[in-house]
Design an enzyme around this catalytic site. Structure first.
Site, PDB file in Angstrom:
ATOM      1  CG  HIS A 117      -2.234   0.636   1.128  1.00  0.00           C
ATOM      2  ND1 HIS A 117      -2.626   1.619   0.150  1.00  0.00           N
ATOM      3  CD2 HIS A 117      -3.643   0.302   1.249  1.00  0.00           C
ATOM      4  CE1 HIS A 117      -3.805   1.956   0.099  1.00  0.00           C
ATOM      5  NE2 HIS A 117      -4.454   1.026   0.892  1.00  0.00           N
ATOM      6  NE  ARG A 118       5.982  -0.057   2.047  1.00  0.00           N
ATOM      7  CZ  ARG A 118       7.494  -0.558   2.381  1.00  0.00           C
ATOM      8  NH1 ARG A 118       8.020   0.060   3.095  1.00  0.00           N
ATOM      9  NH2 ARG A 118       7.555  -1.677   1.755  1.00  0.00           N
TER      10      ARG A 118
END
Length: 419
Positions: free
Chosen positions: A392-393
């Site tokens: 998700h980064r």
């Protein structure tokens, strides 16, 4: 005397196992000649001699795990060949003993009574092996407070561990003591078989643990109607059979479809690099393969540019060589996205851990017959579920969802895969 040391044979390698010695003590060796086989975290590699001469000593027998840069053999002029004992197995492969400890003299038991803390008053840095220094750094042990039991008073790894355990006991570290008792009790029961991890399993465990701890995983699942894909595959294989060439699998078609969808969504073909994202120009797909030694991931480079038949031939060849530990390091590195398919085991859906430094992996399950409403009629269709794990980064949930939607649309219209 020139040393043969454990070389770095892959970018993730921290140590290696001497699998086989192809030369014995007293044998002549020539620069560039293969003298041993080394098992790394990725493959079985050949080790070349660095110098001409005679193999004087083998310091690490077959089966020994050795850190990078540590000597495993000595090459000389033959005058002392066989004159010194060979090294014994290091940590992780049989009895733990430093390479510099004589094979005939077992090290003292690691207890508070035998550990000594008064170094010789010479004013010089205590002599110690590289492995002992590494362990001392990891355990926070001051080498000046450790008396060595190795040749000439040299500090060995076991000396460091003994000092560490004695210090913990003196400080009243009851947790360590209780754990030691529990481990000893379990060992005495003998109600288990201890199977050492292979190099591949050790590195996979470390890297995947790191992946789960550092990369916030987000999971998205899509159910794809693959009825037409199966029919399309049958047509392709009929054509290939008539031409006398190999068949393609559903996974081969999915590899091509994923590659094309990545080309249309370059924001998925990325790696997280701290303060930046690395958007890869090439689409290099890793294909997870189960082998007797652990999970390997051969890479199909530029998969978006290759035909389905070329992908099929390459994946089949690399999968076979992966199981035989015959892949080269460069064939297992540089992947930008991985596909893991467990459908052949009847697994309908699962989530996979991202293979760092990549930012996404696609878990493919088995196709099953399900009832669907098509044009107002209830019909049986083949449905396959894929689950995307994304970092998700680097990848937003909406971007991952868009990727899966486009992938599903492509797979449900398979003619687009080849046009």
């Amino acid at each position: 005397m020139p040393e043969i040391v454990m070389p770095r044979l892959s970018d993730t390698m921290e140590d290696g196992v001497v699998a086989t010695w192809l030369k014995q003590v007293g044998d002549p060796v020539t620069r560039g000649e293969i003298v041993a086989e080394i098992e790394t975290d990725k493959a079985l590699m050949e080790l070349e001699a660095y110098e001409d001469g005679v193999l004087e000593q083998i310091l690490a027998e077959a089966g020994t795990r050795v850190p990078i840069g540590e000597p495993i053999a000595l090459v000389g002029d033959g005058s002392t060949a066989g004159g010194a004992p060979t090294g014994q197995e290091r940590s992780g492969a049989g009895p733990a003993r430093d390479n510099d400890a004589p094979a005939s003299a077992p090290a003292p038991a690691p207890t508070a009574d035998t550990a000594q803390f008064t170094p010789a008053d010479t004013g010089e840095r205590p002599r110690s092996s590289p492995l002992a220094r590494k362990v001392a750094r990891e355990l926070g042990v001051d080498l000046t407070a450790v008396a060595g039991t190795g040749p000439g008073g040299r500090i060995t790894r076991r000396d460091v561990e003994s000092a560490h355990q004695a210090t913990a006991a003196t400080a009243g570290n009851t947790a360590v003591a209780e754990e030691s008792v529990a481990v000893a009790a379990a060992a005495e029961s003998g109600d288990y078989d201890e199977i050492p991890l292979t190099g591949i399993q050790r590195v996979s465990a470390a890297r995947l643990t790191e992946s789960k701890q550092q990369a916030p995983h987000v999971y998205l699942t899509s159910a794809i109607d693959v009825t037409d894909l199966f029919a399309f595959r049958a047509q392709i294989n009929d054509t290939l059979a008539a031409a006398g060439t190999g068949k393609v699998s559903v996974n081969d078609l999915l590899v091509k479809a994923v590659a094309l969808t990545l080309r249309a969504n370059p924001g998925i073909n990325v790696s997280f690099a701290g303060t930046a994202l690395r958007q890869h120009r090439g689409i290099h797909l890793g294909i997870a393969v189960t082998t007797p030694a652990g999970l390997l991931v051969p890479v199909v480079r530029d998969a978006d540019r290759k035909s389905i038949s070329a992908i099929a031939a390459e994946t089949r060849d690399k999968a076979e060589r992966a199981r035989d530990r015959g892949l080269r390091t460069e064939e297992m590195t540089g992947g930008t996205f991985t596909i893991s398919n467990l459908g052949m085991y009847g697994i309908e859906q699962f989530t996979a851990v991202i293979n760092p430094p990549e930012s996404a992996i696609l878990a493919v399950g088995a196709a099953t017959d399900e009832l669907r409403m098509v044009d107002g009629q209830v019909v049986s269709r083949k449905v396959l579920r894929v689950t995307m794990s994304a970092d998700h980064r680097a990848i937003d949930g909406s971007a991952a969802a868009q990727f899966l939607a486009q992938l599903a649309d492509l797979v449900e219209h398979p003619l687009r895969i080849v046009t």
